[in-house]
Design a protein around this motif. Structure first.
Motif, PDB file in Angstrom:
ATOM      1  N   GLU A  26     -28.170   6.923  -6.370  1.00 14.14           N
ATOM      2  CA  GLU A  26     -27.320   8.417  -6.974  1.00 14.14           C
ATOM      3  C   GLU A  26     -26.244   7.683  -7.595  1.00 14.14           C
ATOM      4  N   PRO A  27     -25.583   8.479  -8.655  1.00 19.93           N
ATOM      5  CA  PRO A  27     -24.499   7.910  -9.309  1.00 19.93           C
ATOM      6  C   PRO A  27     -23.291   7.872  -8.368  1.00 19.93           C
ATOM      7  N   ALA A  28     -22.241   6.950  -8.792  1.00 19.35           N
ATOM      8  CA  ALA A  28     -21.132   6.822  -8.066  1.00 19.35           C
ATOM      9  C   ALA A  28     -20.323   8.045  -8.012  1.00 19.35           C
ATOM     10  N   PRO A  29     -19.666   8.383  -6.630  1.00 20.56           N
ATOM     11  CA  PRO A  29     -18.868   9.424  -6.631  1.00 20.56           C
ATOM     12  C   PRO A  29     -17.631   9.211  -7.510  1.00 20.56           C
ATOM     13  N   GLU A  30     -17.221  10.348  -7.923  1.00 19.51           N
ATOM     14  CA  GLU A  30     -15.918  10.465  -8.826  1.00 19.51           C
ATOM     15  C   GLU A  30     -14.549  10.983  -7.884  1.00 19.51           C
ATOM     16  N   VAL A  31     -13.767  10.133  -7.791  1.00 18.65           N
ATOM     17  CA  VAL A  31     -12.532  10.611  -6.906  1.00 18.65           C
ATOM     18  C   VAL A  31     -11.141  10.422  -7.764  1.00 18.65           C
ATOM     19  N   GLY A  32     -11.330  10.019  -9.198  1.00 21.32           N
ATOM     20  CA  GLY A  32     -10.182   9.877 -10.003  1.00 21.32           C
ATOM     21  C   GLY A  32     -10.091   8.667 -10.595  1.00 21.32           C
ATOM     22  N   LEU A  33     -10.915   7.749 -10.318  1.00 14.10           N
ATOM     23  CA  LEU A  33     -10.793   6.423 -10.590  1.00 14.10           C
ATOM     24  C   LEU A  33     -10.841   6.467 -12.224  1.00 14.10           C
ATOM     25  N   GLU A  34     -11.623   6.839 -12.786  1.00 10.36           N
ATOM     26  CA  GLU A  34     -12.006   6.996 -13.931  1.00 10.36           C
ATOM     27  C   GLU A  34     -10.710   7.450 -14.960  1.00 10.36           C
ATOM     28  N   ASP A  35      -9.841   8.180 -14.190  1.00 11.48           N
ATOM     29  CA  ASP A  35      -8.530   8.620 -14.854  1.00 11.48           C
ATOM     30  C   ASP A  35      -7.247   7.573 -14.985  1.00 11.48           C
ATOM     31  N   LEU A  36      -7.613   6.463 -14.179  1.00  7.64           N
ATOM     32  CA  LEU A  36      -6.815   5.481 -14.274  1.00  7.64           C
ATOM     33  C   LEU A  36      -6.502   4.584 -15.321  1.00  7.64           C
ATOM     34  N   PRO A  37      -5.566   4.287 -15.784  1.00  8.63           N
ATOM     35  CA  PRO A  37      -5.449   3.281 -17.167  1.00  8.63           C
ATOM     36  C   PRO A  37      -6.022   1.883 -16.928  1.00  8.63           C
TER      37      PRO A  37
END
Length: 107
Positions: A26-37
Motif C-alpha cells: 500500500e502507499p506510504a501513510p501521510e502524517v505531514g512529512l511532505e509538508d516539511l521543507p
C-alpha cells in the motif's frame, strides 16, 4: 502525464499498484512529512545532498518533526512513511558521504 506510474501510485494518484509491482502492499501513510521543507531535498533531490552541512540540517529537521511531542500519536506512522520512502538507504548514503568528508579532512 503526472510522472511515471510508480510515482503516481506512491503519491496516491492511482488507486491500484502499477502492473508488475510486487514489493509494495500500500502507499506510504501521510502524517505531514511532505509538508516539511526537508522532504523534497531528502526524498526527491540528489542523494546524498552535496553539502554535509545541508545533510545535517535536513536530518535535524526530520528528527525534530518525528520527535516533537505533538507527533507522539503519529510517530509510528511517520516512521513507517520514512521507511517506505527509502529513509534507510538515504541515511546510509548521507552517513557514507559524511565519513568520506571526515576522512578527507583528516588526511
Amino acid at each position: 502525464n503526472g510522472g511515471p506510474p510508480m510515482t503516481r501510485w506512491l503519491a496516491g494518484l492511482m488507486p491500484e499498484a502499477p502492473k508488475g509491482v510486487l514489493a509494495f502492499l500500500e502507499p506510504a501513510p501521510e502524517v505531514g512529512l511532505e509538508d516539511l521543507p526537508c522532504h523534497k531535498a531528502l526524498f526527491w533531490g540528489p542523494s546524498p545532498p552535496a553539502d554535509p552541512a545541508l545533510s545535517r540540517h535536513l536530518l535535524w529537521e526530520l528528527t525534530e518533526f518525528l520527535g516533537a511531542e505533538t507527533m507522539r500519536e503519529h510517530r509510528a506512522k511517520g516512521t513507517e512513511e520514512i521507511l517506505i520512502k527509502g529513509g534507510p538507504q538515504m541515511l546510509l548514503a548521507i552517513l557514507e558521504s559524511q565519513i568520506k568528508v571526515g576522512q578527507d579532512n583528516l588526511a
